[in-house]
Design an enzyme around this catalytic site. Structure first.
Site, short mmCIF file in Angstrom:
data_model
loop_
_atom_site.label_atom_id
_atom_site.label_comp_id
_atom_site.label_asym_id
_atom_site.label_seq_id
_atom_site.Cartn_x
_atom_site.Cartn_y
_atom_site.Cartn_z
N THR A 8 -10.35 -7.48 -5.56
CA THR A 8 -11.66 -7.53 -6.21
C THR A 8 -12.36 -6.17 -6.09
O THR A 8 -13.28 -5.88 -6.85
CB THR A 8 -12.55 -8.62 -5.57
OG1 THR A 8 -12.44 -8.53 -4.14
CG2 THR A 8 -12.13 -10.01 -5.99
N ARG B 81 2.17 -4.55 6.32
CA ARG B 81 1.40 -3.52 5.61
C ARG B 81 2.14 -2.19 5.70
O ARG B 81 2.16 -1.55 6.75
CB ARG B 81 0.00 -3.36 6.21
CG ARG B 81 -0.75 -2.26 5.46
CD ARG B 81 -2.23 -2.26 5.66
NE ARG B 81 -2.81 -1.35 4.67
CZ ARG B 81 -4.02 -1.46 4.15
NH1 ARG B 81 -4.80 -2.43 4.51
NH2 ARG B 81 -4.43 -0.60 3.26
N ASN C 234 -10.60 -3.26 -6.26
CA ASN C 234 -9.84 -2.24 -7.01
C ASN C 234 -10.46 -1.90 -8.38
O ASN C 234 -10.10 -0.89 -9.00
CB ASN C 234 -8.38 -2.67 -7.21
CG ASN C 234 -7.54 -2.56 -5.95
OD1 ASN C 234 -6.57 -3.29 -5.77
ND2 ASN C 234 -7.89 -1.64 -5.05
N ASP D 13 0.82 -1.22 0.00
CA ASP D 13 0.00 0.00 0.00
C ASP D 13 0.86 1.27 0.00
O ASP D 13 1.98 1.27 0.48
CB ASP D 13 -0.92 -0.01 1.23
CG ASP D 13 -2.06 0.98 1.08
OD1 ASP D 13 -2.42 1.33 -0.05
OD2 ASP D 13 -2.60 1.42 2.12
N GLY D 14 0.25 2.34 -0.50
CA GLY D 14 0.88 3.66 -0.43
C GLY D 14 1.49 4.13 -1.73
O GLY D 14 2.12 5.20 -1.77
N ASN D 15 1.28 3.39 -2.81
CA ASN D 15 1.88 3.78 -4.09
C ASN D 15 1.37 5.15 -4.55
O ASN D 15 2.15 5.99 -5.01
CB ASN D 15 1.52 2.76 -5.19
CG ASN D 15 2.11 1.41 -4.92
OD1 ASN D 15 3.03 1.27 -4.13
ND2 ASN D 15 1.58 0.39 -5.58
N ARG E 191 -0.45 9.05 -9.87
CA ARG E 191 -0.55 7.86 -9.03
C ARG E 191 0.09 6.62 -9.68
O ARG E 191 0.73 5.81 -9.02
CB ARG E 191 -2.03 7.53 -8.75
CG ARG E 191 -2.75 8.50 -7.86
CD ARG E 191 -4.22 8.08 -7.72
NE ARG E 191 -4.35 6.70 -7.32
CZ ARG E 191 -4.21 6.26 -6.06
NH1 ARG E 191 -3.96 7.10 -5.10
NH2 ARG E 191 -4.34 4.98 -5.79
N TRP F 212 2.65 7.98 -2.34
CA TRP F 212 4.09 8.17 -2.60
C TRP F 212 4.28 9.02 -3.86
O TRP F 212 5.05 9.97 -3.87
CB TRP F 212 4.75 6.80 -2.79
CG TRP F 212 6.21 6.88 -3.08
CD1 TRP F 212 7.24 6.93 -2.18
CD2 TRP F 212 6.82 6.95 -4.39
NE1 TRP F 212 8.45 7.03 -2.84
CE2 TRP F 212 8.21 7.03 -4.20
CE3 TRP F 212 6.33 6.95 -5.68
CZ2 TRP F 212 9.11 7.11 -5.25
CZ3 TRP F 212 7.22 7.03 -6.74
CH2 TRP F 212 8.60 7.11 -6.52
C1 FPP Z 1 -2.01 0.11 -3.28
O1 FPP Z 1 -1.55 1.42 -3.36
C2 FPP Z 1 -1.56 -0.62 -4.42
C3 FPP Z 1 -2.37 -1.18 -5.36
C4 FPP Z 1 -3.82 -1.14 -5.33
C5 FPP Z 1 -1.80 -1.85 -6.50
C6 FPP Z 1 -0.53 -2.55 -6.19
C7 FPP Z 1 0.20 -2.64 -7.41
C8 FPP Z 1 1.52 -2.68 -7.52
C9 FPP Z 1 2.49 -2.71 -6.42
C10 FPP Z 1 2.10 -2.67 -8.80
C11 FPP Z 1 1.67 -3.82 -9.61
C12 FPP Z 1 2.31 -5.01 -9.18
C13 FPP Z 1 3.00 -5.77 -9.99
C14 FPP Z 1 3.50 -7.02 -9.47
C15 FPP Z 1 3.27 -5.42 -11.38
P1 FPP Z 1 -2.61 2.55 -3.46
O2 FPP Z 1 -2.83 2.87 -4.90
O3 FPP Z 1 -3.87 2.15 -2.76
O4 FPP Z 1 -1.90 3.72 -2.74
P2 FPP Z 1 -2.59 4.82 -1.85
O5 FPP Z 1 -3.15 4.12 -0.63
O6 FPP Z 1 -1.46 5.72 -1.51
O7 FPP Z 1 -3.64 5.48 -2.68
#
Ligand code: FPP
Length: 262
Positions: free
Chosen positions: A85, A207, A87, A39-41, A52, A44
């Site tokens: 499911t 997490r 997302n 989480d946190g992409n 995002r 970040w």
């Molecule tokens: C949560 O961060 C992350 C996801 C919903 C997707 C995860 C995907 C990856 C790490 C990349 C894809 C993976 C591979 C193996 C190619 P968020 O978007 O909910 O972040 P936020 O909480 O800061 O909004």
């Protein structure tokens, strides 16, 4: 190969690969299975002034580093939550980006998986996934199935509640067809109907990103997992964080509802 971690040789090449400090770890108490909610992409990326999706791209690179490190530490299974499911509710551009990223990742990383003896598996439902992603998943399974190192479970279109319902439906079907007695349904039988069939339950759930939620991940399997969280966003998560999480795990007393006898 990323294999030099515990070797004492002074070879400069191998030293270069000693990228994190494991000296405090008890190598006889490494969690067999680690589950990660990546989480946190998005946050970040926003903090960097980027879109995002850039965070997801960096998140995929982080996963690669963490799988390598976990493999070197002797972890047997990593389960990483890549797409839930739920997302699908995100903007279509973000969903499409993640699908495309998965598709590219499952092509570009095959060599990496094979070089590091990683066996790739998937958790989740295929229903609704783009055909190309499904083909890449099949290909990744086929090309890595003989690898004997760490198992990487990528959870794609995965939800813990959906998984439990799926197991219930297939058990009910077997009962209906006379292949299974109701009285013989127990934990073992149930677990054989989960996507994680044949694997040990996670010992440790990590997490990043600061939220303190399970988010529908491996609901049945994490019953006795130790939980470790950090505010660090997933793209900034390093092998040192992994070591920190394992150290915390090693400091926990696992009682499984019982009492520890000293
Ligand atoms: C949560 O961060 C992350 C996801 C919903 C997707 C995860 C995907 C990856 C790490 C990349 C894809 C993976 C591979 C193996 C190619 P968020 O978007 O909910 O972040 P936020 O909480 O800061 O909004």
């Amino acid at each position: 190969m990323f294999k030099g971690l515990f070797q004492t040789t002074k070879s400069p090449v191998k030293q270069e690969k000693l990228q994190f400090d494991t000296s405090d770890l008890d190598m006889n108490n490494i969690p067999k299975h680690i589950a990660i909610i990546m989480d946190g992409n998005g946050r970040w990326a926003k903090a960097q002034g980027k879109v995002r999706t850039y965070g997801h791209q960096r998140g995929a690179e982080t996963l690669k580093k963490i799988v390598r490190a976990a493999n070197d530490l002797g972890v047997k299974v990593i389960s990483a939550y890549a797409f839930s499911t739920e997302n699908w509710k995100r903007p279509i551009t973000e969903v499409n980006f993640i699908m495309d990223l998965l598709s590219r990742y499952l092509t570009s990383e095959i060599q990496e998986f094979n070089d590091n003896n990683v066996q790739v598996r998937f958790l989740g439902s295929r229903a609704g996934l783009p055909q190309i992603v499904q083909e890449k998943m099949d290909n990744a399974i086929r090309q890595t199935q003989n690898n004997t190192g760490i198992i990487l479970n990528l959870a794609i279109n995965y939800g813990g509640q959906a998984e439990i319902l799926h197991a219930v439906q297939s058990i009910a079907q077997e009962v209906y067809e006379g292949k299974l007695d109701v009285s013989s349904i127990n934990n073992k039988v149930f677990e054989e109907h989960l996507y994680t069939q044949g694997l040990p339950a996670p010992d440790l759930l990590i997490r990043p990103g600061g939220d303190l939620r399970i988010s529908n991940f491996l609901l049945w399997q994490i019953a006795y997992a130790e939980i470790w969280t950090t505010k660090t966003y997933w793209p900034d998560f390093t092998p040192d964080h992994l070591v920190e999480a394992i150290l915390a795990y090693q400091g926990r007393e696992r009682r499984y509802g019982g009492l520890v006898t000293k």
